[in-house]
Design a protein around this motif. Structure first.
Motif, PDB file in Angstrom:
ATOM      1  N   ALA A  15       0.824  72.421 -15.084  1.00  0.00           N
ATOM      2  CA  ALA A  15       2.235  72.055 -15.351  1.00  0.00           C
ATOM      3  C   ALA A  15       3.177  72.488 -14.459  1.00  0.00           C
ATOM      4  O   ALA A  15       4.078  71.982 -13.972  1.00  0.00           O
ATOM      5  N   ALA A  16       3.059  73.827 -14.368  1.00  0.00           N
ATOM      6  CA  ALA A  16       4.342  74.433 -13.492  1.00  0.00           C
ATOM      7  C   ALA A  16       3.910  73.967 -11.972  1.00  0.00           C
ATOM      8  O   ALA A  16       4.908  73.625 -11.296  1.00  0.00           O
ATOM      9  N   VAL A  17       2.819  73.917 -11.480  1.00  0.00           N
ATOM     10  CA  VAL A  17       2.562  73.146 -10.151  1.00  0.00           C
ATOM     11  C   VAL A  17       3.327  71.878 -10.197  1.00  0.00           C
ATOM     12  O   VAL A  17       3.940  71.636  -8.971  1.00  0.00           O
ATOM     13  N   ARG A  18       2.863  70.993 -11.016  1.00  0.00           N
ATOM     14  CA  ARG A  18       3.109  69.597 -10.957  1.00  0.00           C
ATOM     15  C   ARG A  18       5.073  69.478 -11.086  1.00  0.00           C
ATOM     16  O   ARG A  18       5.666  68.987 -10.297  1.00  0.00           O
ATOM     17  N   ARG A  19       5.555  70.660 -12.032  1.00  0.00           N
ATOM     18  CA  ARG A  19       7.122  70.667 -11.997  1.00  0.00           C
ATOM     19  C   ARG A  19       7.572  70.998 -10.526  1.00  0.00           C
ATOM     20  O   ARG A  19       8.739  70.515 -10.127  1.00  0.00           O
ATOM     21  N   MET A  20       7.055  72.257 -10.119  1.00  0.00           N
ATOM     22  CA  MET A  20       7.459  72.746  -8.828  1.00  0.00           C
ATOM     23  C   MET A  20       7.278  71.409  -7.626  1.00  0.00           C
ATOM     24  O   MET A  20       8.374  71.334  -6.811  1.00  0.00           O
ATOM     25  N   THR A  21       6.082  71.062  -7.516  1.00  0.00           N
ATOM     26  CA  THR A  21       5.961  69.874  -6.446  1.00  0.00           C
ATOM     27  C   THR A  21       7.229  68.650  -6.605  1.00  0.00           C
ATOM     28  O   THR A  21       7.707  68.285  -5.559  1.00  0.00           O
ATOM     29  N   SER A  22       7.157  68.285  -7.928  1.00  0.00           N
ATOM     30  CA  SER A  22       8.230  67.393  -8.266  1.00  0.00           C
ATOM     31  C   SER A  22       9.635  67.632  -7.828  1.00  0.00           C
ATOM     32  O   SER A  22      10.469  66.905  -7.218  1.00  0.00           O
ATOM     33  N   LEU A  23       9.755  68.875  -8.111  1.00  0.00           N
ATOM     34  CA  LEU A  23      11.158  69.551  -7.699  1.00  0.00           C
ATOM     35  C   LEU A  23      11.317  69.456  -6.298  1.00  0.00           C
ATOM     36  O   LEU A  23      12.453  69.434  -5.527  1.00  0.00           O
ATOM     37  N   ILE A  24      10.382  70.133  -5.420  1.00  0.00           N
ATOM     38  CA  ILE A  24      10.644  70.060  -3.912  1.00  0.00           C
ATOM     39  C   ILE A  24      11.103  68.774  -3.615  1.00  0.00           C
ATOM     40  O   ILE A  24      11.625  68.671  -2.242  1.00  0.00           O
ATOM     41  N   GLN A  25      10.239  67.832  -3.941  1.00  0.00           N
ATOM     42  CA  GLN A  25      10.442  66.635  -3.570  1.00  0.00           C
ATOM     43  C   GLN A  25      11.762  65.981  -3.942  1.00  0.00           C
ATOM     44  O   GLN A  25      12.486  65.348  -3.231  1.00  0.00           O
ATOM     45  N   GLU A  26      11.992  66.159  -5.254  1.00  0.00           N
ATOM     46  CA  GLU A  26      13.370  65.088  -5.870  1.00  0.00           C
ATOM     47  C   GLU A  26      14.529  66.189  -5.927  1.00  0.00           C
ATOM     48  O   GLU A  26      15.610  65.576  -6.025  1.00  0.00           O
ATOM     49  N   GLY A  27      14.268  67.377  -6.189  1.00  0.00           N
ATOM     50  CA  GLY A  27      15.435  68.164  -6.566  1.00  0.00           C
ATOM     51  C   GLY A  27      15.925  69.056  -5.496  1.00  0.00           C
ATOM     52  O   GLY A  27      15.976  70.276  -5.580  1.00  0.00           O
ATOM     53  N   TRP A  28      15.723  68.596  -4.207  1.00  0.00           N
ATOM     54  CA  TRP A  28      15.848  69.571  -2.982  1.00  0.00           C
ATOM     55  C   TRP A  28      17.360  69.859  -2.502  1.00  0.00           C
ATOM     56  O   TRP A  28      17.701  70.417  -1.728  1.00  0.00           O
ATOM     57  N   GLY A  29      18.480  69.278  -3.494  1.00  0.00           N
ATOM     58  CA  GLY A  29      19.743  69.428  -2.975  1.00  0.00           C
ATOM     59  C   GLY A  29      20.173  70.737  -3.172  1.00  0.00           C
ATOM     60  O   GLY A  29      19.509  71.691  -3.966  1.00  0.00           O
ATOM     61  N   ALA A  41      20.344  69.005  -8.691  1.00  0.00           N
ATOM     62  CA  ALA A  41      19.432  70.207  -8.597  1.00  0.00           C
ATOM     63  C   ALA A  41      20.300  71.190  -9.443  1.00  0.00           C
ATOM     64  O   ALA A  41      19.576  71.983 -10.135  1.00  0.00           O
ATOM     65  N   LYS A  42      21.599  71.144  -9.579  1.00  0.00           N
ATOM     66  CA  LYS A  42      22.291  72.162 -10.257  1.00  0.00           C
ATOM     67  C   LYS A  42      21.703  71.747 -11.902  1.00  0.00           C
ATOM     68  O   LYS A  42      21.523  72.872 -12.642  1.00  0.00           O
ATOM     69  N   GLU A  43      21.673  70.504 -12.202  1.00  0.00           N
ATOM     70  CA  GLU A  43      21.203  70.503 -13.733  1.00  0.00           C
ATOM     71  C   GLU A  43      19.688  70.898 -13.913  1.00  0.00           C
ATOM     72  O   GLU A  43      19.489  71.370 -15.082  1.00  0.00           O
ATOM     73  N   TYR A  44      19.091  70.768 -12.802  1.00  0.00           N
ATOM     74  CA  TYR A  44      17.514  71.324 -13.112  1.00  0.00           C
ATOM     75  C   TYR A  44      17.742  72.726 -13.334  1.00  0.00           C
ATOM     76  O   TYR A  44      17.070  73.273 -13.955  1.00  0.00           O
ATOM     77  N   LEU A  45      18.565  73.381 -12.532  1.00  0.00           N
ATOM     78  CA  LEU A  45      18.690  74.715 -12.663  1.00  0.00           C
ATOM     79  C   LEU A  45      18.907  75.389 -14.118  1.00  0.00           C
ATOM     80  O   LEU A  45      18.564  76.316 -14.536  1.00  0.00           O
ATOM     81  N   ALA A 240      13.160  74.762  -7.393  1.00  0.00           N
ATOM     82  CA  ALA A 240      11.823  74.596  -7.814  1.00  0.00           C
ATOM     83  C   ALA A 240      10.894  75.480  -8.368  1.00  0.00           C
ATOM     84  O   ALA A 240      10.355  75.308  -9.530  1.00  0.00           O
ATOM     85  N   GLY A 241      11.370  76.691  -7.758  1.00  0.00           N
ATOM     86  CA  GLY A 241      10.374  77.845  -8.311  1.00  0.00           C
ATOM     87  C   GLY A 241      10.966  78.085  -9.570  1.00  0.00           C
ATOM     88  O   GLY A 241      10.174  78.542 -10.564  1.00  0.00           O
ATOM     89  N   ILE A 242      12.346  78.135 -10.027  1.00  0.00           N
ATOM     90  CA  ILE A 242      13.048  78.595 -11.148  1.00  0.00           C
ATOM     91  C   ILE A 242      12.447  77.458 -12.443  1.00  0.00           C
ATOM     92  O   ILE A 242      12.283  77.963 -13.544  1.00  0.00           O
ATOM     93  N   ALA A 243      12.555  76.082 -11.832  1.00  0.00           N
ATOM     94  CA  ALA A 243      12.280  75.148 -12.929  1.00  0.00           C
ATOM     95  C   ALA A 243      10.790  75.386 -13.380  1.00  0.00           C
ATOM     96  O   ALA A 243      10.180  75.275 -14.625  1.00  0.00           O
ATOM     97  N   ALA A 244      10.129  75.673 -12.367  1.00  0.00           N
ATOM     98  CA  ALA A 244       8.245  75.867 -12.516  1.00  0.00           C
ATOM     99  C   ALA A 244       8.178  77.234 -13.422  1.00  0.00           C
ATOM    100  O   ALA A 244       7.347  77.059 -14.261  1.00  0.00           O
ATOM    101  N   MET A 245       9.043  78.316 -13.269  1.00  0.00           N
ATOM    102  CA  MET A 245       9.082  79.350 -14.082  1.00  0.00           C
ATOM    103  C   MET A 245       9.349  78.808 -15.430  1.00  0.00           C
ATOM    104  O   MET A 245       8.676  79.495 -16.471  1.00  0.00           O
TER     105      MET A 245
END
Ligand code: PLP
Length: 394
Positions: A15-29, A41-45, A240-245
């Motif tokens: 699940a962490a890998v999925r969240r991280m890869t999806s955010l690297i792709q979608e939440g890269w701002g 990106a701020k919202e994800y954070l 992405a790392g923070i969201a995966a954490m």
């Protein structure tokens, strides 16, 4: 391969890998940018901050993201030291078997004029809260004692130590890197002012962690620059790392009870099996330890050789902390619980996770038994012990 080194790092959960890869792709701002992309990106954070805070009993504003446990330890301790210094209080209490991120920070502070008292951790690897109380002085500004030890897994009475600190009005920092996601912990109930955690110890990514600082406890930044993390930690956030954490922590907390029950059963099976080896001893209290931690000393062998041979048999283990492996000094943790140099050299740490099977545990027991016997077969120290030239300690 059997992975039994979860205290060094854990494998990321799916699940962490999925969240991280999806955010690297979608939440890269960049979360500091004002256009929509940055604000996503701020919202994800901020969502991750809320989730993490909720899981440990904190408020979102009390969490700041760091590059991991070491940075959080450094910042917590340096902040408390600076606050103390402003009030003319330059005494810090800690324990002899803290992680080097804590001990080396304290060493540096000693050079800057602070006085440090390192409490005894006794043979069982547990700090006595009454000794913390006795060590507190008028000029004590901080008590920093870990929640669970990374080498021998012993769990400290952190709630009681926290209560002592509250009563004496001294800040309490807990290096909870080994505890968060593994044993129940709540910053309010456990009377904690500052807490360090690291994602890669609970199936999150490496290079990301967090520091909890109770409202009203002022932090000072180690890294100067932009105004990220309310000016307390500069640098564009690892979104992405923070969201995966956050994802990994959510998962670890949800499965904690069930996993701990199973892992404890496997741990005790390992301990029973390895205890059959002659002249061997478990390090640290048998009960008050992390569910997955097993740490033994075997007399007459070198831990390093044992590790290499276990690696040949497909077992990943450690002789202490990952940070000291590669150096020939015996573990400061094992010395702190009173093991002499020779004995401390023959140590083995197995830190298991929920993915271990009973068959794997039995395989480890068999492999360690055979390898210890094999190594003793040509160990000069063992020969001296057997001939009576040297006395057995274990
Ligand atoms: C791993 C560990 C750290 C360091 O965390 P990093 O994220 O690797 O910097 C600090 N304290 C303890 C107890 C640890 O186990």
């Amino acid at each position: 391969m059997i992975y039994a080194d979860n205290a060094a790092t854990t494998r990321m959960s799916e699940a962490a890998v999925r969240r991280m890869t999806s955010l690297i792709q979608e939440g890269w701002g960049n979360p500091s940018s004002l256009y929509r992309h940055g604000q996503i990106a701020k919202e994800y954070l901020e969502q991750a901050r809320e989730e993490i805070a909720g899981l440990i009993g904190a408020q979102p504003r009390e969490i700041i993201f760091t590059s991991g446990g070491s940075e959080a330890d450094n910042q917590a301790i340096r902040s408390a030291a600076l606050l103390g210094k402003k009030k003319g209080k330059q005494h810090i209490i800690s324990s002899a078997f803290e992680h080097h991120a804590v001990l080396h920070t304290l060493k540096a502070l000693e050079k800057e004029g602070f006085e440090v008292t390192l409490l005894d951790v006794h043979e069982n690897g547990i700090v006595d809260p009454s000794e913390v109380e006795a060590a507190i002085r008028e000029d004590t500004c901080l008590v920093t004692i870990m929640a669970a030890n990374n080498e021998i897994g012993t769990i400290q009475p952190f709630r009681e130590i926290g209560a002592v600190c509250r009563q004496k009005n001294v800040l309490y920092h807990v290096d909870a890197v080994q505890a968060v996601g593994h044993i129940p912990l709540n910053v309010i109930e456990d009377n904690i002012d500052l807490l360090s955690a690291s994602a890669h110890k609970f199936h999150g990514p490496k290079g990301v962690g967090f520091l909890y600082a109770k409202k009203g406890v002022r932090l000072f930044n180690l890294i100067e620059g932009g105004a990220q993390e309310r000016g307390l930690r500069a640098g564009t956030e690892n979104v992405a790392g923070i969201a995966a954490m956050a994802e990994a922590l959510k998962e670890s907390m949800a499965g904690m009870q069930e996993n701990a029950k199973y892992i404890t059963k496997m741990r005790d099976r390992l301990i029973r099996g390895l205890s059959e080896i002659p002249h061997a001893a478990l390090n640290g209290d048998a009960q008050r330890r992390l569910p997955g931690n097993v740490n033994f000393c075997f007399e007459g062998i070198e831990g390093e050789s044992l590790l290499l041979l276990l690696d040949d048999k497909g077992i990943c283990a450690s002789s202490g902390s990952a940070c000291t492996s590669g150096s020939l000094d015996p573990s400061h943790v094992l010395l702190a619980i009173g093991r002499i140099h020779d004995v401390a050299h023959g140590s083995l740490r197995l830190s298991i996770g929920e993915d271990i099977t009973e068959e794997e545990v039995d395989y480890i027991i068999q492999a360690v038994k055979e390898t210890v016997e094999y190594l003793r077969g040509f160990s000069p120290v063992w020969r001296d012990l057997m001939s009576g030239k040297k006395e057995f300690i274990l």
